[in-house]
Structures are given as C-alpha cells and as structure tokens.
Write an enzyme that holds these catalytic residues in place. Sequence first.
Site, PDB file in Angstrom:
ATOM      1  N   ASP A  11       0.904  -1.314  -0.450  1.00  0.00           N
ATOM      2  CA  ASP A  11      -0.288  -0.528  -0.070  1.00  0.00           C
ATOM      3  C   ASP A  11       1.357   0.553  -0.140  1.00  0.00           C
ATOM      4  O   ASP A  11       1.888   1.299   0.811  1.00  0.00           O
ATOM      5  CB  ASP A  11      -0.722   0.100   1.174  1.00  0.00           C
ATOM      6  N   ASP A 130     -13.646  -4.302  -2.606  1.00  0.00           N
ATOM      7  CA  ASP A 130     -13.560  -4.062  -0.780  1.00  0.00           C
ATOM      8  C   ASP A 130     -14.704  -4.854  -0.197  1.00  0.00           C
ATOM      9  O   ASP A 130     -15.921  -4.602  -0.522  1.00  0.00           O
ATOM     10  CB  ASP A 130     -13.344  -2.811  -0.742  1.00  0.00           C
TER      11      ASP A 130
END
Length: 257
Positions: A11, A130
């Site tokens: 990330d 997600d």
Amino acid sequence: MLAKRIIPCLDVKDGQVVKGVQFRNHEIIGDIVPLAQRYAEEGADELVFYDITASSDGRVVDKSWVARVAEVIDIPFCVAGGIKTAEDAAKILEFGADKVSINSPALANPELITELADKFGVQCIVVGIDSYFDKETGKYQVYQFTGDEERTKATKWETKDWVQEVQKRGAGEIVLNMMNQDGVRNGYDLEQLNMVREVCHVPLIASGGAGEMVHFADVYKKTNVDGALAASVFHKQIINIGELKEYLAQQKIEVRR
C-alpha cells in the site's frame, strides 16, 4: 494444475509503503523500491501496489516510482490507484507495470472495465473488490473509497452480485479484499471465498487475514483460490516468502520455486 501464487501487497501513500489495520491507522513501513526488490529476491510470484489515497484524492498513481520498480524487479507487478481512463492505464503499463487494477473507479463507472479490457486485453485488467461483512444484515457488502477513513462508504452492491457484474464486463482477475480480516492476521475468510468462487470464473486472489503459514495452506486447500495476497506478515518479516514456499510444497501445494 497451475501453481498457486504468493503475492505481497504494498500500500503506497505519499511515496512510501504503509500498512493499516482494517483499512485504518496506517503506519509507514519503508521505501517502495527496496521493498519491491526484497520481495522479488525472496521468491514472490508477483507484486501488487495500491496507491491507497489516489481515488479519494481524485488523482492517478504517481508514475515515477512505477518506472523505478520496473527497472529493479523481474517478476510481474500490478498497479492500482485512481485509474479512471484508458489513458491513465496506458501510462502505467508504458512505465512497466504488467497489469492495472481498478476498484472505486469501476464502481463509479462500470463501463471502464469493458473499455480497458477491449483496449489492453483481459489479462491486464484486475478488479479489486473491498468486501465488508455486515453482522447486522448478515450480508457481504462492497465498499468504496476505502483508502480514506472519512470518505469510505458502502455501495449498493452485494459482493456476490458485483463479482458477477465485473466478469460480464471483462475483468480478467479479481482480488477480493476482505475488510473484516485486513491486518488482523487471524486467517482468510474461507466461507466468503467459497461463496465468491461459486460465481467467479476468472482467477481469484484472496486478500486480508494472513498471519501464519498455515493460513496460506488453509486458503489453498479449502477454497480453490489462484493466489493469496498478504502485506503485514511480509512487511514485518513474520513470514519469509522462500520459507513459505518450502512449507507449502511440503503440504503438497503446487507453488513456483
């Protein structure tokens, strides 16, 4: 049988690799390029980079580090973050990425999936989903803008329906980010993966929950996913990728070595 893939996830925020827990409270892990190099050398099959605030900030991935990563690693890598047009995707692929992944922009404009698949080929197009299990409703719901704690929100889509929709539109691979498990390191959500696998006919990558080697063995033996993505166990050197592959091979799981 195709070898199961081990995929570290990096990330990226403000040019550095960060890691949160359940998509919140991110801490800095380190610089992008040395980490990418380390994982490639350890035996990762692929890397995934998420510029986690690009979509919520209304911008595209910062491309300068994409080219630097391409120079130092010889394994495939995928880049995600704010890719809203074919031009955005083309630039990232030109800088050396092998795949692009879209998440929030696909929810805002599902036509984008088809446009990218037609232009670059389905093998280049990954859709990240997600997925959050809502205990009150008992349903798996798709969330958007998860890189920004203030803007993250549920969408109208249930996970299973969105998985089917993105395949119809040309997704070549799906990464299922299981939000309840993210960073908690107590195992992948096997039930959710099996539910999604029933309707997913493209490669499916599990993401969220890896804490020890047995979690990788479980996800491969019990869910028929094509790959497993993990972050904190690799970043914090809890698990070494080479040792993980040795362990999986002993468990009679086919891995690339």
